[in-house]
Design a protein around this motif. Sequence first.
Motif, PDB file in Angstrom:
ATOM      1  N   UNK A  41       0.837  -1.194   0.000  1.00 21.30           N
ATOM      2  CA  UNK A  41       0.000   0.000   0.000  1.00 21.30           C
ATOM      3  C   UNK A  41       0.876   1.250   0.000  1.00 21.30           C
ATOM      4  N   UNK A  42       1.979   1.216   0.752  1.00 26.44           N
ATOM      5  CA  UNK A  42       2.922   2.332   0.767  1.00 26.44           C
ATOM      6  C   UNK A  42       3.584   2.483  -0.597  1.00 26.44           C
ATOM      7  N   UNK A  43       3.873   1.352  -1.248  1.00 29.13           N
ATOM      8  CA  UNK A  43       4.448   1.381  -2.590  1.00 29.13           C
ATOM      9  C   UNK A  43       3.501   2.054  -3.565  1.00 29.13           C
ATOM     10  N   UNK A  44       2.213   1.811  -3.392  1.00 28.04           N
ATOM     11  CA  UNK A  44       1.198   2.410  -4.250  1.00 28.04           C
ATOM     12  C   UNK A  44       1.247   3.933  -4.142  1.00 28.04           C
ATOM     13  N   UNK A  45       1.284   4.435  -2.902  1.00 30.94           N
ATOM     14  CA  UNK A  45       1.354   5.877  -2.673  1.00 30.94           C
ATOM     15  C   UNK A  45       2.635   6.467  -3.255  1.00 30.94           C
ATOM     16  N   UNK A  46       3.737   5.750  -3.041  1.00 35.37           N
ATOM     17  CA  UNK A  46       5.026   6.261  -3.517  1.00 35.37           C
ATOM     18  C   UNK A  46       5.093   6.314  -5.036  1.00 35.37           C
ATOM     19  N   UNK A  47       4.446   5.332  -5.710  1.00 38.18           N
ATOM     20  CA  UNK A  47       4.414   5.348  -7.173  1.00 38.18           C
ATOM     21  C   UNK A  47       3.656   6.566  -7.686  1.00 38.18           C
ATOM     22  N   UNK A  48       2.494   6.836  -7.074  1.00 37.45           N
ATOM     23  CA  UNK A  48       1.703   8.002  -7.484  1.00 37.45           C
ATOM     24  C   UNK A  48       2.506   9.294  -7.296  1.00 37.45           C
ATOM     25  N   UNK A  49       3.177   9.426  -6.147  1.00 38.39           N
ATOM     26  CA  UNK A  49       3.982  10.622  -5.877  1.00 38.39           C
ATOM     27  C   UNK A  49       5.159  10.724  -6.831  1.00 38.39           C
ATOM     28  N   UNK A  50       5.772   9.566  -7.147  1.00 42.85           N
ATOM     29  CA  UNK A  50       6.915   9.557  -8.055  1.00 42.85           C
ATOM     30  C   UNK A  50       6.534  10.116  -9.423  1.00 42.85           C
ATOM     31  N   UNK A  51       5.426   9.624  -9.976  1.00 46.36           N
ATOM     32  CA  UNK A  51       5.013  10.066 -11.309  1.00 46.36           C
ATOM     33  C   UNK A  51       4.661  11.559 -11.331  1.00 46.36           C
ATOM     34  N   UNK A  52       3.994  12.023 -10.300  1.00 49.48           N
ATOM     35  CA  UNK A  52       3.648  13.445 -10.249  1.00 49.48           C
ATOM     36  C   UNK A  52       4.920  14.306 -10.252  1.00 49.48           C
ATOM     37  N   UNK A  53       5.864  13.960  -9.387  1.00 54.81           N
ATOM     38  CA  UNK A  53       7.123  14.719  -9.308  1.00 54.81           C
ATOM     39  C   UNK A  53       7.914  14.612 -10.610  1.00 54.81           C
ATOM     40  N   UNK A  54       7.963  13.403 -11.185  1.00 58.60           N
ATOM     41  CA  UNK A  54       8.724  13.162 -12.414  1.00 58.60           C
ATOM     42  C   UNK A  54       8.208  14.047 -13.549  1.00 58.60           C
ATOM     43  N   UNK A  55       6.881  14.128 -13.659  1.00 63.32           N
ATOM     44  CA  UNK A  55       6.274  14.910 -14.746  1.00 63.32           C
ATOM     45  C   UNK A  55       6.449  16.405 -14.493  1.00 63.32           C
ATOM     46  N   UNK A  56       6.233  16.829 -13.253  1.00 62.88           N
ATOM     47  CA  UNK A  56       6.305  18.255 -12.948  1.00 62.88           C
ATOM     48  C   UNK A  56       7.719  18.816 -13.051  1.00 62.88           C
ATOM     49  N   UNK A  57       8.738  17.942 -12.988  1.00 63.34           N
ATOM     50  CA  UNK A  57      10.118  18.390 -13.125  1.00 63.34           C
ATOM     51  C   UNK A  57      10.471  18.751 -14.569  1.00 63.34           C
ATOM     52  N   UNK A  58       9.719  18.216 -15.529  1.00 62.49           N
ATOM     53  CA  UNK A  58      10.003  18.468 -16.948  1.00 62.49           C
ATOM     54  C   UNK A  58       9.319  19.766 -17.389  1.00 62.49           C
ATOM     55  N   UNK A  59      10.097  20.712 -17.837  1.00 60.94           N
ATOM     56  CA  UNK A  59       9.550  22.005 -18.235  1.00 60.94           C
ATOM     57  C   UNK A  59       8.640  21.891 -19.453  1.00 60.94           C
ATOM     58  N   UNK A  60       8.935  20.930 -20.327  1.00 58.87           N
ATOM     59  CA  UNK A  60       8.153  20.784 -21.557  1.00 58.87           C
ATOM     60  C   UNK A  60       6.894  19.945 -21.364  1.00 58.87           C
ATOM     61  N   UNK A  61       6.698  19.465 -20.129  1.00 52.32           N
ATOM     62  CA  UNK A  61       5.527  18.636 -19.835  1.00 52.32           C
ATOM     63  C   UNK A  61       4.565  19.372 -18.905  1.00 52.32           C
ATOM     64  N   UNK A  62       3.300  19.019 -19.039  1.00 49.23           N
ATOM     65  CA  UNK A  62       2.259  19.554 -18.163  1.00 49.23           C
ATOM     66  C   UNK A  62       1.541  18.368 -17.507  1.00 49.23           C
ATOM     67  N   UNK A  63       1.535  18.320 -16.183  1.00 53.60           N
ATOM     68  CA  UNK A  63       0.932  17.190 -15.472  1.00 53.60           C
ATOM     69  C   UNK A  63      -0.572  17.144 -15.699  1.00 53.60           C
ATOM     70  N   UNK A  64      -1.069  15.952 -16.099  1.00 50.30           N
ATOM     71  CA  UNK A  64      -2.512  15.786 -16.284  1.00 50.30           C
ATOM     72  C   UNK A  64      -3.100  15.067 -15.071  1.00 50.30           C
ATOM     73  N   UNK A  65      -2.813  13.768 -14.906  1.00 45.14           N
ATOM     74  CA  UNK A  65      -3.260  13.029 -13.721  1.00 45.14           C
ATOM     75  C   UNK A  65      -2.588  11.660 -13.672  1.00 45.14           C
ATOM     76  N   UNK A  66      -2.686  10.998 -12.527  1.00 49.03           N
ATOM     77  CA  UNK A  66      -2.199   9.627 -12.374  1.00 49.03           C
ATOM     78  C   UNK A  66      -3.417   8.707 -12.301  1.00 49.03           C
TER      79      UNK A  66
END
Length: 307
Positions: A41-66
């Motif tokens: 369950x903790x892995x699930x939360x960490x995966x969601x947080x990872x993808x959000x951070x990964x996408x938001x770090x890219x200037x050419x990308x705009x976060x939509x949703x997980x």
Amino acid sequence: MNMNKYECLNQKKKYCGESPFSGKKRVAAYCRVSTEREEQAQSFESQCNFFRCYIEEKKEWEFYKVFADEGISGTSTKKREQFNRMIAEARQGKFDLLLTKEISRFARNTLDSIYYTRELRKVGVGVLFLNDGINTLEGDAELRLSIMASIAQEESRKTSERVKWGQKRRMEEGVVFGRSMLGYDVKNGKMYVNEEGAKVVRKIFYKFVLERKSTHTIAKELLEEGIYPMRSKKWRNTVILRILQNEKYCGDLVQKKTFTPDYLSHEKKYNRGEEEFVIIKNHHVPIISREMFEKAEKIFEEKQKKR
């Protein structure tokens, strides 16, 4: 057809998978994890947080949703609600790129992997498998995806075989796979007599064997006495029938009454001899005597002959 400069620019951005308004790719992510254990369950939360951070770090990308499915097998997409919603929103043009950790998180079925990445590509959405280094918009992506998906599917098959083998060994050791039933509580793979339910079971056998009452009559009388089944508000003759034919009540254990022939579909079927049953005599404390159980069987046989 002539287009002005602004229209040409927007068309180019759309072709390249960019939002025509922000100039950025709208990026979604998909993750799936079993949540039967706390660490998963903790892995699930960490995966969601990872993808959000990964996408938001890219200037050419705009976060939509997980999009995230919890505790659901990857071998079939039928029951994955979030996965199917993701495909629907991609077809509606709501995002341009999809990130996922690896092919086995996306699908362990080779046909599903190819089919859905093709469907996404048709609407201009690429899938980026981070750990596998595959971008489905690249020329050789489908060949690489086919190979990797086949490996993932084979690993799923092997895992299924290992699980089935392990379960059978545990069954042979007497571990009970199943839930509590009328007269018995199942805890940690063991059966314990529930005396309140056991009284009802004895009453049913007494009425059927000694009083020679039909299953319909027994069902009616139990309701009149204010006695109700475990998971229903009404007794049915079929429920009475299953109780009278359940060998657990005389202390025996028969397992593998159902089996899963296809590890991809996970659909259970009644075992009609396709697989070997696991039978243990005198496994647990009986609620009725073996003699009473065998008398009930003889009554059924007599009725069958008459029919």
